[in-house]
Design a protein around this motif. Structure first.
Motif, PDB file in Angstrom:
ATOM      1  N   LYS A  44      22.860  15.706  41.402  1.00 41.18           N
ATOM      2  CA  LYS A  44      24.223  15.281  40.696  1.00 41.18           C
ATOM      3  C   LYS A  44      24.450  14.693  39.223  1.00 41.18           C
ATOM      4  N   ASP A  45      23.877  13.167  40.352  1.00 42.96           N
ATOM      5  CA  ASP A  45      24.010  11.445  40.123  1.00 42.96           C
ATOM      6  C   ASP A  45      22.759  11.058  39.002  1.00 42.96           C
ATOM      7  N   HIS A  46      22.142  11.573  39.320  1.00 40.55           N
ATOM      8  CA  HIS A  46      20.010  11.454  38.561  1.00 40.55           C
ATOM      9  C   HIS A  46      20.768  12.280  37.086  1.00 40.55           C
ATOM     10  N   GLY A  53      26.354  22.487  34.690  1.00 42.38           N
ATOM     11  CA  GLY A  53      26.494  21.080  33.734  1.00 42.38           C
ATOM     12  C   GLY A  53      25.610  21.635  32.344  1.00 42.38           C
ATOM     13  N   VAL A  54      26.460  21.740  31.310  1.00 41.31           N
ATOM     14  CA  VAL A  54      25.859  21.870  30.752  1.00 41.31           C
ATOM     15  C   VAL A  54      25.428  20.307  29.522  1.00 41.31           C
ATOM     16  N   VAL A  55      24.569  20.154  29.138  1.00 43.60           N
ATOM     17  CA  VAL A  55      24.691  18.852  27.720  1.00 43.60           C
ATOM     18  C   VAL A  55      24.629  19.536  26.549  1.00 43.60           C
ATOM     19  N   THR A  56      25.089  19.133  25.400  1.00 45.74           N
ATOM     20  CA  THR A  56      24.987  19.418  24.265  1.00 45.74           C
ATOM     21  C   THR A  56      23.980  18.330  23.605  1.00 45.74           C
ATOM     22  N   PRO A  81      22.954  23.751  43.163  1.00 49.40           N
ATOM     23  CA  PRO A  81      23.515  23.842  44.821  1.00 49.40           C
ATOM     24  C   PRO A  81      25.036  23.128  44.639  1.00 49.40           C
ATOM     25  N   ASN A  82      25.745  23.659  45.415  1.00 55.19           N
ATOM     26  CA  ASN A  82      27.015  23.103  45.584  1.00 55.19           C
ATOM     27  C   ASN A  82      27.407  23.098  47.284  1.00 55.19           C
ATOM     28  N   SER A  83      28.439  22.387  47.582  1.00 59.97           N
ATOM     29  CA  SER A  83      28.249  22.166  49.232  1.00 59.97           C
ATOM     30  C   SER A  83      28.205  23.198  50.153  1.00 59.97           C
ATOM     31  N   GLY A 119      24.973  11.009  31.195  1.00 56.66           N
ATOM     32  CA  GLY A 119      26.467  10.781  30.902  1.00 56.66           C
ATOM     33  C   GLY A 119      27.496  11.837  31.092  1.00 56.66           C
ATOM     34  N   ASN A 120      27.766  12.337  29.926  1.00 60.46           N
ATOM     35  CA  ASN A 120      28.852  12.807  29.516  1.00 60.46           C
ATOM     36  C   ASN A 120      28.302  15.114  30.075  1.00 60.46           C
TER      37      ASN A 120
END
Ligand SMILES: C[S@@+](CC[C@H](N)C(=O)[O-])C[C@H]1O[C@@H](n2cnc3c(N)ncnc32)[C@H](O)[C@@H]1O
Ligand SMILES: [Zn+2]
Length: 281
Positions: free
Chosen positions: A216-218, A277-280, A189-191, A224-225
């Protein structure tokens, strides 16, 4: 075909991809509506086609009533623009896990868009999975199971995509089960998420916006990316949908004594605000 038979067929077809949540062993056989691991742990498929793949039940803050209101709000389309953005990120041709699927509307919606993938909805809440397994079956039927995302009932590198919507994550476990090249799609969720409702519940203005930075920081600290896409829109509310919104979230508990006046006041629109957020791997 009945729901339990469809679920049994699903597990048979993907037998190599599952693992026993008790001992981590392989799934050995599926006989009628029972699944056996190589060490004889067994799991029954319910009439609704749902599975209980966890050692012991866990109670969560979401009651049956809240989950039904959430289902009403989600089937009315509250998450659809966000889910469209999730859907385009899914890596096709494999197993898609909705980790922390709640009452299952998100899993069903995604499965409807992508008929060639196999969908599993997993949640630690038994009442949530019960609701997910209820109602008419629209092919392709996702497999819904009670399970813990910290101890997933899948073998190493067996899942093509993990979708993780507004739910806790366990990145070590996600990394273990994801195939190389597999994708993790996490919705945070965003602000401004539910900000009109927050303003009603917190009239003094405290907590009027939501701070997603710890989550988000975690996420970023682990990977990283991470590529983030925003999904921000307004959703129209009828009085019935406003009630569903009020009842579906723990956010409004602290305003329980003002509930009647807040319901009378109502809202005609609510803000949806997410980051995807997407991570491959
Ligand atoms: C805010 S709800 C989101 C549900 C659904 N993704 C949605 O967007 O409607 C968070 C969900 O995470 C589930 N959950 C919490 N801890 C979990 C765990 N360890 N394993 C699986 N699910 C979990 C809860 O039961 C709850 O259904
Ligand atoms: Zn076992």
């Amino acid at each position: 075909m009945k729901k339990a038979e469809l679920a049994s067929q699903f597990v048979s077809q993907h037998q190599q991809q599952f693992q026993c949540p008790v001992c981590g062993g392989e799934i050995d056989s599926v006989v009628d509506q029972t699944i056996y691991c190589e060490h004889e742990h067994s799991f029954d498929i319910s009439k609704k086609g749902t599975l209980f793949m966890i050692n012991a039940p866990v109670k969560t803050e979401y009651t049956d009533e809240m989950l039904r209101y959430r289902q009403q709000m989600l089937t009315a389309g509250f998450f659809e623009p966000m889910l469209k953005a999730v859907s385009v990120q899914i890596k096709h041709g494999g197993l898609v896990l909705d980790a922390g699927c709640g009452e299952g509307t998100t899993t069903k919606w995604l499965a409807q868009q992508n008929h060639n993938d196999a969908y599993v909805g997993l949640d630690i809440s038994k009442p949530a999975i019960n609701i997910a397994g209820s109602g008419a079956v629209n092919a392709p039927q996702p497999l819904f199971m009670v399970g813990d995302l910290a101890k997933l009932p899948f073998g190493d590198q067996q899942v093509t995509t993990i979708v993780n919507i507004l739910s806790p994550a366990n990145y070590q476990e996600f990394d273990r089960v994801l195939q190389p090249g597999g994708k993790l799609i996490k919705v945070i969720p965003n602000s401004q998420y539910l900000n009109e409702l927050r303003a009603l519940v917190y009239p003094e203005g405290e907590h009027a916006t939501y701070d997603n930075s710890p989550v988000k920081d975690h996420f970023i600290a682990h990977y990283g990316n991470v590529e983030f896409t925003p999904a921000h829109y307004q959703f129209d509310l009828t009085p019935a949908l406003f009630k569903a919104l009020f009842e579906m979230t723990p956010l409004t508990w602290r305003a329980a004594e003002r509930k009647e006046s807040i319901l009378k006041q109502g809202l005609t629109q609510i803000t949806a605000d997410f980051e995807i957020g997407v991570v491959t791997k």
